[in-house]
Design a protein around this motif. Structure first.
Motif, short mmCIF file in Angstrom:
data_model
loop_
_atom_site.label_atom_id
_atom_site.label_comp_id
_atom_site.label_asym_id
_atom_site.label_seq_id
_atom_site.Cartn_x
_atom_site.Cartn_y
_atom_site.Cartn_z
N ALA A 195 3.93 34.53 -7.07
CA ALA A 195 5.31 34.03 -7.65
C ALA A 195 4.67 33.17 -8.81
O ALA A 195 5.34 33.16 -10.09
CB ALA A 195 5.91 33.51 -6.88
N ARG A 196 3.70 32.07 -8.55
CA ARG A 196 3.26 31.34 -9.56
C ARG A 196 2.48 31.80 -10.72
O ARG A 196 2.85 31.60 -11.87
CB ARG A 196 2.58 30.05 -8.89
N SER A 197 1.34 32.79 -10.49
CA SER A 197 0.49 33.00 -11.53
C SER A 197 0.75 34.34 -11.99
O SER A 197 0.60 34.81 -13.09
CB SER A 197 -0.96 33.07 -10.85
N ARG A 198 1.40 35.45 -11.08
CA ARG A 198 1.71 36.67 -11.81
C ARG A 198 3.24 36.78 -11.88
O ARG A 198 3.49 37.86 -12.33
CB ARG A 198 0.98 37.75 -10.71
N LYS A 199 4.04 35.92 -11.58
CA LYS A 199 5.51 36.25 -11.70
C LYS A 199 5.95 37.41 -11.14
O LYS A 199 6.89 37.97 -11.37
CB LYS A 199 5.94 35.95 -13.02
N ASP A 200 5.25 37.85 -10.05
CA ASP A 200 5.66 38.82 -9.42
C ASP A 200 6.46 38.60 -7.95
O ASP A 200 5.96 38.45 -6.89
CB ASP A 200 4.19 39.48 -8.66
N TYR A 201 7.60 38.24 -8.21
CA TYR A 201 8.58 37.97 -7.37
C TYR A 201 8.79 39.02 -6.28
O TYR A 201 9.10 38.61 -4.97
CB TYR A 201 9.99 37.55 -7.95
N HIS A 202 8.90 40.31 -6.64
CA HIS A 202 9.13 41.63 -5.68
C HIS A 202 7.76 41.38 -4.73
O HIS A 202 8.25 41.40 -3.51
CB HIS A 202 9.18 42.92 -6.46
N SER A 203 6.67 41.32 -4.99
CA SER A 203 5.61 41.25 -4.12
C SER A 203 5.61 40.07 -3.51
O SER A 203 5.12 40.25 -2.14
CB SER A 203 4.21 41.48 -5.16
N ALA A 204 5.78 39.06 -4.16
CA ALA A 204 5.87 37.81 -3.15
C ALA A 204 6.95 37.91 -2.09
O ALA A 204 6.63 37.36 -0.93
CB ALA A 204 6.24 36.58 -4.04
N ARG A 205 8.10 38.45 -2.39
CA ARG A 205 9.03 38.62 -1.27
C ARG A 205 8.38 39.46 -0.16
O ARG A 205 8.90 39.33 0.96
CB ARG A 205 10.26 39.33 -1.91
N GLU A 206 7.83 40.48 -0.60
CA GLU A 206 7.41 41.74 0.37
C GLU A 206 6.21 40.92 1.18
O GLU A 206 6.19 41.08 2.38
CB GLU A 206 6.60 42.76 -0.37
#
Length: 893
Positions: A390-401
């Motif tokens: 979430a912090r470095s890639r702003k990949d909220y979907h993957s973070a959620r997974e």
């Protein structure tokens, strides 16, 4: 206030500013006493000076003050203990240009998160630089240097909390303090009658040019051009809480002194008095964040690397930093030591963070991915991997997974549930977010900010449930007394959704008590007054609104509220005008007035409507809020026999609660390991002393090592004791008898004789002796052990008679069977098969006894609990025990 004497406290660099204030107030009947500090740590600290006097305090906070060790040392304690006697005044600092020697102003600001981080970073840098100097200096005054280092460490750990507490107080910037002939000074001193005569003759001298920048307008409204979002806007950004944990803090009024009562939003009018008391001023510790000890250890060990390369991943923390955590891991762990899985996890997380902070994002994330592949069920690794995504890639979907398996592995992981809810908000899945927040409440109903998030989601996205949203906002305000936006949102819903405008007015007023300069509360209140037909109040509220927020002043608003004022005056002509042909224009103005609030409220929700632009802001903030610093208790507790059982559990509890803890025992390795665990887990101050309580000489030598605060023992817990053997008196072993008498009785006496004189001299103290139900009733083959514990009972009563007149409390705790101790193993000389006496029933646990001791200690000073006798439910006496099994009690756990 009954005194005419006022303390002026400030940094010496700002003496001219304070002198000017004193000169202006010289015509009053007050006398002023100066207390100043500079940047050194060599003189008397400001807090020590101020705690030793009783006058009300004008505390001048500047950038110089916030960067002065002498001013800031124990500054948190000053705010906590003298809060109601302090009026903070914020002034510009002064610095000198090294090239020209000219002085220039430094604005003092701590409202934004970035401003607080600036000071946290400053003190952490100071501390780290000092530690580096220590390693590089061959010759130094060790004691002096360590004292200086200790002050730096203390300030670096407390500065964040100091500023957060300062923000919650009713502080004034200097122009506000000076405004209207220093009216605020006379309000502070509760002497407004004197102000009337003072202002008549008040004629301040014309200010001469100062080497400082012009001060802001008294009611200046901060612009939104800064990179750190305005707190009012942050309050409406979905999922922002984890990244901006301070968004709900603001100015808390000392007038708020009653707790919130939790009543439904649709409560009947008979309950409105309870509804009135939503804001309290009783100081309370910050709520726990729900971080596990593993997370805290990881965070602590990661901080050193992060600060070295300038990362802000953990830099919002105000926790206590111990010297050990800044050393490289390699220095702390020898090659011969076994590396546990937990330490390996911490090392992986630290290496991944280091890579991220050096710009090697993919390498850092791959490090975590590889670790999770090797340990797919490791919830800690997955949680931190989600944060990094979430912090470095702003990949909220993957973070959620990544978080979903964490919840499956640990359905009660509160931090994972909260972060999952925030990520779902960011993705626009508000139903799922609400579901996970509610799951979190089932686990921990006190988790910070969750009620506020639920209120924001429900109000914005489930319009038919706005009454439920109102309940959430009420609970949010109860949970966090500084969350003025929760009060404000509740007030809006009271008027718009629940049809209770009168109550809405009350809550707008409560909002203004918490944040006197709220940009919209007066305006909304003016609208409600207009709606109720109270036109004079509407006009007055509007005037206050535009004074705070000039953007509200428009021709349409001026005209509409001018009409309101005229109607309040009973101006017949204006009333007629409002119903004449020209009334069309006037009614349009009123309609425009109603429309304008919609537009202004839209400003507050601006970020929610542009949620896709959040990435840049998220990248600038830490990916998780650090746990708040643990509260410190300025008391020292000494616990004998702390290497196992009841003593160890008691030491852990007191360390967790913030006490300075002296742990004693005969096994040095155990003490050192235990000290390390308490330091890492609770950031505790722990002193290990190795000696045998059976030896008077060892006891005396050990206690003579103590100095300073460690030597002033506030609480003595005589826990060391043992049972040896279980045989009839005619078969008992003399060595067993002597060992029990020497430990259980003589050891207790030696320690009491060494510690009690200091308590008597100070006129305060608390001694708790750990006895046993064996001191209440004898049992077969218990003979000498019974005698020693009966002796402890008698000694405790006699000690109380000797010491009560000196203000020293003496109490006792008397447990029955307790597991998680070495009692049985010691009794049977290490025979494990004979020591298995708890397998068929559920006895007490050592932490049960520790909780009882902590309860005894934390009674008011006039209360002395003489004895607490406790035993397991399956135990009726020393010999009557239900040994039918323990399954039902373990299932409950």
């Amino acid at each position: 206030m009954s005194t005419n004497s006022i303390a002026l406290a400030y940094c010496a660099d700002n003496e001219s500013t304070v002198a000017e204030v004193q000169e202006h107030l010289s015509a009053s009947a007050y006398t002023f006493h100066h207390y100043s500090c500079n940047r050194s740590t060599d003189n008397n600290f400001l807090t020590d000076q101020l705690l030793g006097q009783s006058d009300p305090i004008l505390l001048f906070i500047s950038d110089n003050y916030l960067k002065s060790a002498q001013c800031m040392s124990r500054g948190l304690k000053l705010l906590q203990e003298k809060r109601h006697d302090i009026l903070p005044i914020i002034i510009d600092g002064i610095t000198e240009d090294p090239a020209t020697g000219q002085k220039k102003a430094v604005h003092t600001d701590f409202e934004r998160v970035s401003d607080i981080i600036q000071y946290i970073n400053y003190w952490q840098d100071q501390y780290l630089d000092l530690r580096r100097q220590k390693r590089q200096m061959n010759e130094l005054d060790e004691d002096h240097f360590n004292t200086h280092l200790k002050v730096m460490r203390e300030v670096s750990s407390e500065v964040g909390e100091f500023l957060r507490l300062l923000r919650s107080m009713n502080y004034l910037i200097l122009p506000q303090f000076k405004a209207n002939a220093y009216q605020q000074f006379f309000i502070f001193t509760e002497d407004e009658a004197s102000w009337t005569s003072f202002k008549t003759g008040f004629n301040p001298p014309v200010p001469q040019p100062e080497p400082t920048a012009p001060e802001p307008e008294a009611l200046e409204v901060e612009t939104e051009a800064e990179p750190d979002p305005d707190p009012e806007i942050i309050a409406n950004i979905p999922g922002i809480d984890k990244l901006y944990p301070e968004q709900s803090e603001s100015n808390v009024s000392p007038e708020m002194d009653e707790p919130v009562e939790d009543v439904p939003a649709e409560a009947p009018e008979s309950n409105e008095q309870e509804d009135e008391d939503i804001v309290a001023d009783t100081p309370t510790p910050e709520p726990e964040t729900g971080f596990s000890p593993e997370d805290e250890e990881t965070e602590t060990q990661s901080k050193a690397a992060d600060m070295e390369d300038g990362s802000e991943y953990w830099q919002q923390s105000g926790e206590q930093d111990h010297e050990e955590i800044f050393e490289p891991v390699a220095e702390e762990t020898s090659p011969e030591e076994e590396v546990s899985t937990e330490i390996q996890d911490q090392d992986r997380i630290e290496r991944a963070l280091s890579l991220l902070n050096n710009g090697q994002v993919e390498d850092g994330l791959q490090t975590m991915a590889d670790a999770i592949e090797a340990q797919p069920d490791n919830a800690t690794l997955r949680y931190h991997y989600a944060l990094m995504l979430a912090r470095s890639r702003k990949d909220y979907h993957s973070a959620r997974e990544e978080l979903l398996p964490v919840i499956e592995l640990d359905p009660e992981n509160t931090d994972a549930l909260f972060l999952l809810g925030e990520l779902e908000e960011l993705e626009g899945d508000f139903e799922s977010a609400r579901s996970h927040y509610l799951m979190l409440l089932d686990v921990d109903e006190d988790y910070p900010n969750v009620y506020y998030r639920l209120g924001m989601i429900t109000a914005a996205h489930f319009e038919e449930e706005r009454a439920e949203a109102a309940k959430y906002f009420r609970k949010a305000a109860k949970q966090d007394r500084s969350n003025y936006d929760a009060l404000y949102q509740y007030a809006l819903l009271l008027n718009e959704a629940l049809g209770k405008p009168e109550k809405a007015v009350k809550y707008f007023k409560k909002t203004l008590k918490v944040n006197a300069f709220h940009p919209f509360a007066y305006y909304d209140m003016a609208l409600v007054y207009h709606q109720l037909g109270e036109y004079r109040k509407a006009a007055d509220a509007y005037q206050k609104a535009i004074q705070i927020n000039p953007e509200l002043k428009t021709a349409e608003n001026d005209e509409a509220f001018a009409i309101a004022a005229a109607q309040a005056e009973g101006n017949t002509h204006e009333k007629q005008t409002s119903t004449s042909a020209s009334g069309t224009v006037n009614m349009s103005a009123i309609e425009a007035l109603k429309d304008s609030i919609v537009q202004l409220e839209q400003l507050l929700r601006e970020k929610e409507e542009t949620v896709n632009d959040l990435e840049g802001q998220l990248a600038a903030r830490p990916a998780t809020p650090p746990p708040p610093p643990r509260p410190k208790v300025d008391q020292t507790v000494l616990i004998t026999g702390a290497t196992s059982g009841i003593g160890k559990a008691t030491a852990s509890l007191f360390a967790e609660k913030g006490y300075r803890v002296i742990i004693t025992g005969r096994r040095r390795e155990r003490l050192d390991l235990f000290r390390s665990q308490l330091t890492e887990q609770f950031e505790a101050e722990v002193m290990p002393l190795t000696f045998d309580v059976r030896s008077e000489q060892e006891c005396e030598a050990a206690l003579h090592q103590l100095s300073g605060q460690w030597a002033e023992i506030d609480i003595l817990i005589n826990n060391a004791g043992k049972a040896k053997g279980l045989a009839p008196v005619h078969e008992g072993e003399l060595r067993h008898w002597e060992e029990m008498i020497d430990t259980n009785l003589k050891g207790l006496l030696y320690m009491t004789r060494l510690v009690a004189p200091g308590m008597v001299a100070r006129g305060t103290g608390h001694i708790i002796n750990v006895c046993s139900t064996a001191g209440k009733e004898a049992y077969p083959n218990g003979n000498v052990y019974n005698a020693t514990k009966f002796g402890v009972d008698g000694l405790t009563k006699a000690m109380r008679m000797d010491l009560h007149k000196h203000g020293v409390r003496v109490g006792m705790v008397s447990p029955a069977h307790v597991e998680e101790t070495e009692f049985a193993l010691v009794r049977f000389d290490g025979d494990e098969s004979r020591a298995r006496i708890y397998e068929d029933f559920k006895p007490l646990a050592s932490h049960d006894v520790a909780e009882s001791i902590y309860f005894i200690v934390n009674q008011p000073a006039h209360v002395n609990i003489l004895d607490v006798v406790l035993q397991g439910t399956q135990q009726a006496s020393s010999t009557i025990i239900d040994r039918s099994g323990r399954d039902r009690y373990e299932e409950e756990e």
